[in-house]
Design an enzyme around this catalytic site. Structure first.
Site, mmCIF file in Angstrom:
data_model
loop_
_atom_site.group_PDB
_atom_site.id
_atom_site.type_symbol
_atom_site.label_atom_id
_atom_site.label_comp_id
_atom_site.label_asym_id
_atom_site.label_seq_id
_atom_site.Cartn_x
_atom_site.Cartn_y
_atom_site.Cartn_z
ATOM 1 C CB CYS A 2 -22.415 -60.809 -24.877
ATOM 2 S SG CYS A 2 -23.512 -59.563 -23.417
ATOM 3 N NE ARG A 27 -17.207 -61.015 -28.180
ATOM 4 C CZ ARG A 27 -16.858 -60.158 -28.905
ATOM 5 N NH1 ARG A 27 -15.648 -60.900 -29.620
ATOM 6 N NH2 ARG A 27 -17.744 -59.203 -28.925
ATOM 7 C CD1 TRP A 73 -17.919 -57.506 -18.876
ATOM 8 C CD2 TRP A 73 -19.196 -56.019 -19.769
ATOM 9 N NE1 TRP A 73 -17.415 -56.428 -17.968
ATOM 10 C CE2 TRP A 73 -18.142 -55.826 -18.897
ATOM 11 C CE3 TRP A 73 -20.414 -55.132 -20.528
ATOM 12 C CZ2 TRP A 73 -18.645 -54.158 -18.607
ATOM 13 C CZ3 TRP A 73 -20.147 -53.993 -20.026
ATOM 14 C CH2 TRP A 73 -19.055 -53.603 -19.403
ATOM 15 C CG ASN A 99 -21.744 -57.841 -28.154
ATOM 16 O OD1 ASN A 99 -22.600 -57.539 -27.000
ATOM 17 N ND2 ASN A 99 -21.647 -58.179 -29.147
ATOM 18 N N GLY A 100 -25.161 -55.788 -27.193
ATOM 19 C CA GLY A 100 -25.176 -54.562 -27.513
ATOM 20 C C GLY A 100 -26.354 -53.836 -26.630
ATOM 21 C CD GLU A 484 -0.505 -52.052 -20.769
ATOM 22 O OE1 GLU A 484 -0.650 -53.861 -21.378
ATOM 23 O OE2 GLU A 484 -1.178 -51.268 -20.953
ATOM 24 C CE LYS A 488 -2.424 -55.882 -18.648
ATOM 25 N NZ LYS A 488 -2.726 -54.681 -19.728
ATOM 26 C CD GLU A 491 -6.157 -54.961 -17.595
ATOM 27 O OE1 GLU A 491 -6.941 -54.634 -18.686
ATOM 28 O OE2 GLU A 491 -5.195 -54.788 -17.704
ATOM 29 C CG HIS A 507 4.958 -32.536 -8.526
ATOM 30 N ND1 HIS A 507 5.622 -31.437 -8.347
ATOM 31 C CD2 HIS A 507 6.455 -32.516 -9.615
ATOM 32 C CE1 HIS A 507 6.593 -30.689 -8.715
ATOM 33 N NE2 HIS A 507 7.083 -31.181 -9.351
ATOM 34 C CE LYS A 606 -8.274 -59.525 -25.402
ATOM 35 N NZ LYS A 606 -6.588 -59.270 -24.492
#
Length: 611
Positions: A2, A27, A73, A99-100, A484, A488, A491, A507, A606
């Site tokens: 957050c 965030r 968040w 936050n936490g 990666e 992207k 996301e 496979h 983030k």
């Protein structure tokens, strides 16, 4: 995860806090809220983004020169108005932003309910603010003592700022596991999760350490531990410009950060490569270099994009330094009772320097007696403070939630380390060493050339914007790049995508390939090129659609692929830095064409400061 911002001074607190929340929205953006203190306490909160909070407040009173704000968040409780912060205690004595995660919230809630407390939200934060109030009213003590006593009973992580109605001129901030920074101005103080809301007002900051408590008045700041031990505030100077956290003419932060990579990569190796391109000097590793050179095993830990960078690092370090390397997800490493020897070297990679699982893994490695190095982007964050040595990436602030320039900066640092250790261990000659350094120095200009293909990549993106699945294939160094690229796309466009080693397609994944399946093949002309050509033929034989990333001048794959994006020819040691750029642009344009919020993708934030 957050965003926290608070102010105590002589300015209009509402303006400072609302603008600060907008800067911190990367965030978390499930809900937002603000509490202001004037003649009375004004508390406003709203589901959605900070702009929704502004609309909700409208013309309501927003006076006062002290206040706290929060953008959320969600961890405990769904995103709604009731779960939004700030939270007030049942009797209204305290207001908190947090936050936490409070891990023992269930136990604390049961105790408080027995004492008559009732709760309006599903959050662990509301339990904490009521615990503070209960201790305060029961003990007839100051707000500061109540906060410190309450925190001794908490298990978990927190970054908090608290207001007490009985002491309306004071903010109380505390940290354990979730970052907080205090900005020091002229008779004013700012508090935030990171420095982005502070930099326009002051570049003097104090980074709180775990178990620190700050008591902030308009003209006075005191710092102590939870156990009431006085601390001397250590004021540092921020190396951050306001321009770095603005879009500067770009439509989105993500696009700006993609286009910043020639600069950010150059900044990462600048001052670390000698002017004559004959040597590499990593000052942050100078004292530990002898032990690093003698290492028999390196374990690299990270999460998400940092884990992909670590995989590239594994290939590089084993190839050039000839040291055995293992790559671990930090979240798995910390819980599976790993075997760690005292002569092992642990490398922790994190953009924010606050990733909770990575920090926990660092502590586990230290307990086992291993040396821990950090690769991090944020100066003053927790990981650089908790590691034995390390290297900053110098990528600059990364505001877009989907990491781009942080990845290439991390890979740049790992590449420099691999080259340096390769030479120190006499695995590469001085001549080859200098050649590889020259290849690194040439990377920024080569990326600038790739960025000239932006419009072409946009055209390709338009063709595939409605796809429901993507497959990304690469061999060797380009397998992590495939991972990666797929990440992207997932996301920010919400299209299902998977990255695989190209040889593994047979496979299982080959069963998915048909005329509707776009397959992105990363195929620069390296020593596995002929094998990748065979993989492309296998895809085309099943009517798959191939988008190929190839070396300039390639004719073989170009004749088979449906779409080709060229990158300049380069040494294998830096090709990953080039090949990832088109994949970032492809994901960006597809997401944009689908109407997605590329800077603030759903459900993501983030800085992952919770487990």
């Amino acid at each position: 995860m957050c965003g926290i911002v608070a102010y105590n001074g002589s300015r209009d607190a509402y303006g400072v806090i609302i603008n600060g929340l907008k800067r911190l929205e990367y965030r978390g953006y499930d809900s937002a809220g603000i509490c202001l203190v004037d003649n009375d306490v004004m508390l406003y909160k709203q589901k959605g983004k900070v702009s929704d909070l502004e609309k909700h407040i409208g013309t309501r009173p927003t006076g006062g020169t002290i206040g706290i704000g929060h953008t959320r968040w969600a961890t405990h409780g769904e995103p709604n108005n009731e779960n939004a912060h700030p939270h007030a205690s049942m009797n209204g004595k305290f207001i908190i932003i947090h936050n936490g995660i409070i891990e023992n919230y269930g136990h604390l809630k049961t105790k408080l309910e027995r004492r008559g407390y009732r709760f309006e939200s599903d959050t662990d934060t509301e339990i904490l603010v009521n615990l503070i109030e209960y201790i305060y009213q029961k003990g007839n003590i100051t707000a500061e003592i109540a906060v410190r006593l309450a925190l001794t009973k908490v298990v978990g992580a927190y970054g908090i700022v608290v207001i007490c109605r009985d002491e309306p001129d004071t903010l109380i901030a505390a940290r354990k596991g979730s970052p907080l920074v205090i900005g020091v101005g002229e008779k004013e103080y700012f508090v935030a999760s990171d420095a982005t809301p502070i930099v326009e007002f002051t570049n003097s900051v104090i980074f709180l350490n775990d178990n620190d408590v700050a008591i902030i008045k308009k003209n006075e700041l005191s710092l102590k531990t939870i156990m009431n031990e006085a601390l001397e505030p250590r004021i540092q100077t921020l190396d951050l410009d306001l321009e770095e956290i603005e879009k500067n003419g770009f439509d989105h932060f993500m696009l700006k950060e993609i286009f910043e990579q020639p600069r950010s990569i150059g900044d990462t190796f600048r001052g670390r490569i000698s002017a004559d391109h004959k040597s590499i000097h990593l000052g942050g590793l100078f004292e530990v270099l002898p032990r690093l050179v003698k290492a028999k095993r390196i374990i690299i830990i990270g999460c998400g994009t940092s884990w992909h960078a670590a995989l590239v690092g594994e290939y590089l370090l084993e190839e050039f330094a000839r040291i055995s390397v293992e790559v671990e997800y930090a979240s798995e490493f910390r819980y599976r009772n790993p075997i760690i020897h005292k002569d092992d070297i642990i490398i922790a990679i994190s953009q924010s320097g606050e990733t909770a699982d990575t920090l926990a893994a660092i502590r586990l490695a230290h307990e086992a007696g291993a040396m821990v190095l950090g690769i991090c982007n944020v100066v003053g964050s927790s990981i650089p403070r908790e590691t034995d040595a390390g290297v900053y990436t110098h990528a600059g602030p990364e505001i877009g939630v989907a990491s781009t320039k942080a990845f290439t900066a991390q890979v740049t640092v790992l590449t420099l380390m691999a080259m340096l250790l390769g030479r120190e261990r006499n695995n590469i000659t001085q001549q080859r060493y200098e050649l590889l350094i020259s290849e690194m120095v040439a990377v920024p200009l080569k990326i600038e050339k790739i960025l000239e293909s932006n419009e072409k990549i946009k055209e390709i993106s338009n063709i595939f914007k409605d796809a429901t699945n993507f497959l990304y294939l690469g061999r060797g160094y380009f397998f992590p790049v495939a991972l990666e690229g797929a990440l992207k796309l997932k996301e920010i466009s919400y299209i299902h995508a998977e990255g695989y080693p190209a040889a593994e397609m047979k496979h299982g994944p080959i069963a998915l390939i048909d005329k509707n399946m776009p397959v992105v093949v990363i195929a620069p002309h390296d020593n596995s090129y002929d094998k990748v050509v065979s993989n492309v033929q296998e895809v085309k034989a099943r009517k798959g659609i191939v988008i190929a990333i190839v070396t300039e001048g390639d004719e073989v794959i170009k004749s088979m692929a449906d779409h080709v994006i060229e990158i300049p020819k380069a040494s294998e040691i830096v090709e990953t830095l080039l090949a990832v750029i088109p994949l970032q642009l492809l994901a960006y344009h597809i997401a944009l064409l689908r109407g997605c919020n590329v800077d603030q993708p759903r459900n993501l934030a983030k800085s992952v400061t919770v487990e």
